[in-house]
Enzyme design. Sequence first.
Site, PDB file in Angstrom:
ATOM      1  CG  ASP A 113     -32.671 -50.752-102.464  1.00 23.80           C
ATOM      2  OD1 ASP A 113     -33.689 -50.971-102.460  1.00 23.80           O
ATOM      3  OD2 ASP A 113     -32.159 -49.994-101.210  1.00 23.80           O
ATOM      4  CG  ASP A 115     -36.696 -45.544-100.585  1.00 25.85           C
ATOM      5  OD1 ASP A 115     -36.853 -44.212-100.260  1.00 25.85           O
ATOM      6  OD2 ASP A 115     -37.344 -45.995-101.354  1.00 25.85           O
ATOM      7  CG  ASP A 298     -30.870 -49.536 -97.760  1.00 26.52           C
ATOM      8  OD1 ASP A 298     -31.435 -50.025 -98.735  1.00 26.52           O
ATOM      9  OD2 ASP A 298     -31.341 -49.015 -96.773  1.00 26.52           O
TER      10      ASP A 298
HETATM   11  O1  LIG Z   1     -36.516 -51.301-102.049  1.00 23.96           O
HETATM   12  P1  LIG Z   1     -36.423 -49.904-101.592  1.00 23.96           P
HETATM   13  O2  LIG Z   1     -36.279 -49.024-102.689  1.00 23.96           O
HETATM   14  O3  LIG Z   1     -35.345 -49.612-100.612  1.00 23.96           O
HETATM   15  O4  LIG Z   1     -37.752 -49.523-100.980  1.00 23.96           O
HETATM   16  C1  LIG Z   1     -38.114 -49.921 -99.644  1.00 23.96           C
HETATM   17  C2  LIG Z   1     -39.129 -48.919 -98.967  1.00 23.96           C
HETATM   18  O5  LIG Z   1     -38.336 -47.821 -99.044  1.00 23.96           O
HETATM   19  C3  LIG Z   1     -39.161 -46.776 -98.618  1.00 23.96           C
HETATM   20  O6  LIG Z   1     -39.112 -46.709 -97.077  1.00 23.96           O
HETATM   21  C4  LIG Z   1     -37.759 -46.470 -96.796  1.00 23.96           C
HETATM   22  O7  LIG Z   1     -37.303 -45.103 -97.024  1.00 23.96           O
HETATM   23  C5  LIG Z   1     -38.365 -43.967 -96.581  1.00 23.96           C
HETATM   24  C6  LIG Z   1     -37.834 -42.763 -97.066  1.00 23.96           C
HETATM   25  O8  LIG Z   1     -36.476 -42.487 -96.722  1.00 23.96           O
HETATM   26  C7  LIG Z   1     -38.238 -44.033 -94.920  1.00 23.96           C
HETATM   27  O9  LIG Z   1     -39.100 -43.163 -94.155  1.00 23.96           O
HETATM   28  C8  LIG Z   1     -38.675 -45.638 -94.520  1.00 23.96           C
HETATM   29  O10 LIG Z   1     -38.661 -45.609 -93.053  1.00 23.96           O
HETATM   30  C9  LIG Z   1     -37.936 -46.538 -95.127  1.00 23.96           C
HETATM   31  O11 LIG Z   1     -38.384 -47.926 -94.863  1.00 23.96           O
HETATM   32  C10 LIG Z   1     -40.542 -46.582 -99.173  1.00 23.96           C
HETATM   33  O12 LIG Z   1     -41.175 -45.391 -98.595  1.00 23.96           O
HETATM   34  C11 LIG Z   1     -41.197 -47.849 -98.998  1.00 23.96           C
HETATM   35  O13 LIG Z   1     -42.585 -47.871 -99.815  1.00 23.96           O
HETATM   36  C12 LIG Z   1     -40.215 -48.909 -99.696  1.00 23.96           C
HETATM   37  O14 LIG Z   1     -41.133 -50.211 -99.665  1.00 23.96           O
END
Ligand SMILES: O=P(O)(O)OC[C@H]1O[C@H](O[C@H]2O[C@H](CO)[C@@H](O)[C@H](O)[C@H]2O)[C@H](O)[C@@H](O)[C@@H]1O
Length: 369
Positions: A113, A115, A298
Site C-alpha cells: 500500500d 499512504d 495500513d
Molecule cells: O491505499 P492508499 O495508498 O493508502 O490510499 C488511501 C488514501 O490515501 C491518501 O489519504 C491518506 O493519506 C493522506 C496523506 O498522508 C492523508 O492526508 C489522508 O488523511 C489519508 O487518508 C490519499 O490522499 C487518498 O486519495 C487515498 O485514497
Amino acid sequence: MQRQLEELSETLQFPSLGDTEVLLANPSLVGSLVSDECHSKPGTSPCRREDFFDLRKEDSVKNYSRKHFEDHAGNKQDRIIPKEVCSLPSALDSLNEILTEKLWSRNVILFLDYDGTLAPIVDDPDRAFLPEETKTALLKLTELGIPVAIVSGRARRKIQNFVNIDTLYYAGSHGFDICGPNGYIVPHQVAGDTLPVLGEAAEIIKEQIVQKYPGASMEDNILSKTLHYRRCSPNIIPELEKKLDNILDCFPQLQKTYGKCVFEIRPKFDWDKGKAVEWLLSALAMNSPDVVPIYIGDDRTDEDAFQVVVKKGVAIIVADESEYATFANFRLKDPSEVRKFLFQFWISKVQTVASKMSCGKSLSNCQSC
Ligand SMILES: O=P(O)(O)OC[C@H]1O[C@H](O[C@H]2O[C@H](CO)[C@@H](O)[C@H](O)[C@H]2O)[C@H](O)[C@@H](O)[C@@H]1O
C-alpha cells in the site's frame, strides 16, 4: 546513509550479486542501512503515530475515522478469524520466522500500500512523498527479480508519479485500474463505465460539501473520489457524512467506503484491493502453491487484501498497538519500520543467494555452483 548505500551498490553488482561476502562480513553496514530515521522531502511534516489513534481526544477527527476501523474486520463473516492488532507479533522481530528457508525456496511477490505504509501520513495529500531510502529499498528488491506491486487508493498515474519506478506493477483507485511494466501484463480497468456518474457525483459533493465545510477537500482518484476531512473541525464531520450519504442516495451505482480521515466514493462493484491482488497473481501466473505473497498495508481497504494473502502468505498491518481487529498476521509500527523490513528482506535474500554457493567462492567467481 546515501553514501553507504552507494558503497553497497558498488560492492554488490546486481544482478550477478558480485562479492556478497563483503555484506555478510560487515554487520555495521547492514545495521546503518536499517536505522530508525525516516526522511521525507523538505516541507513535509511526517505524522506521529499517536496522531491517528489519539485516545486522549475522545471527539477528535481521527477518532471519528477510527470507529470505522473497529466496525470493519469485526463485522466481516469469514472463515479467517480477525485478531486484535495489539496481539500481533512484530514482523521485524519475527523476521527469521517469515524468512525461513522454506519461504526462500519459493517465489515471493510483494504487494505494498502507499499512504501510511510507504509514505508517512501528512495533512496535505499532495505532499505525501516517498522517502528516498524507501525508494532505494524498492529498487534493490526489483533488481533481485522480486515482483513488487503498489496497491493504492490513489489514481494510478498519481501513484506512479510519487513512486517513480517503472519496473513496478501499479494498482490504482483501490485496484480498479491496474498496469505493469511495459509488455508484462495487459492493463486492466474495472467499472470504467461509471466514470461519468462518478464525475457527476463529485461535482455535487464539491458544491454542497467542499465549498461549505471548512477544511474539507476532494481528491480526484479517477475511479474513486476521495473526500478528505482531516483538516475539518471534529464537530462538523457527522453532519458532513450525513450530507454525503444524502447525495449518494441519488447515485445507486456508487458506494461510500472508509479510510483514514477520508470517505471514498467508488463504483458499487464487487472489486477491491483483494480482488486486484488475486487478479495480479493470476495475470503473472503466480497463483500456484509455490508462490508466497506478502502484503503490507495500513488502511481499512487493505483488509480485503489481507484476507486473500493471509491464506498462503504474509499479511502485515502497519499500526501501533491498537485494539481493533484485523485479518493481518504480523504488525509493523510505521513506515520507517516498513522501510527497515524491506531492507532486511533484501539483505536476507542476498545472504541466501550467497549461502547457497556450496564451494565457498563468490557468485561471480563460481563456475560450477
Ligand atoms: O491505499 P492508499 O495508498 O493508502 O490510499 C488511501 C488514501 O490515501 C491518501 O489519504 C491518506 O493519506 C493522506 C496523506 O498522508 C492523508 O492526508 C489522508 O488523511 C489519508 O487518508 C490519499 O490522499 C487518498 O486519495 C487515498 O485514497
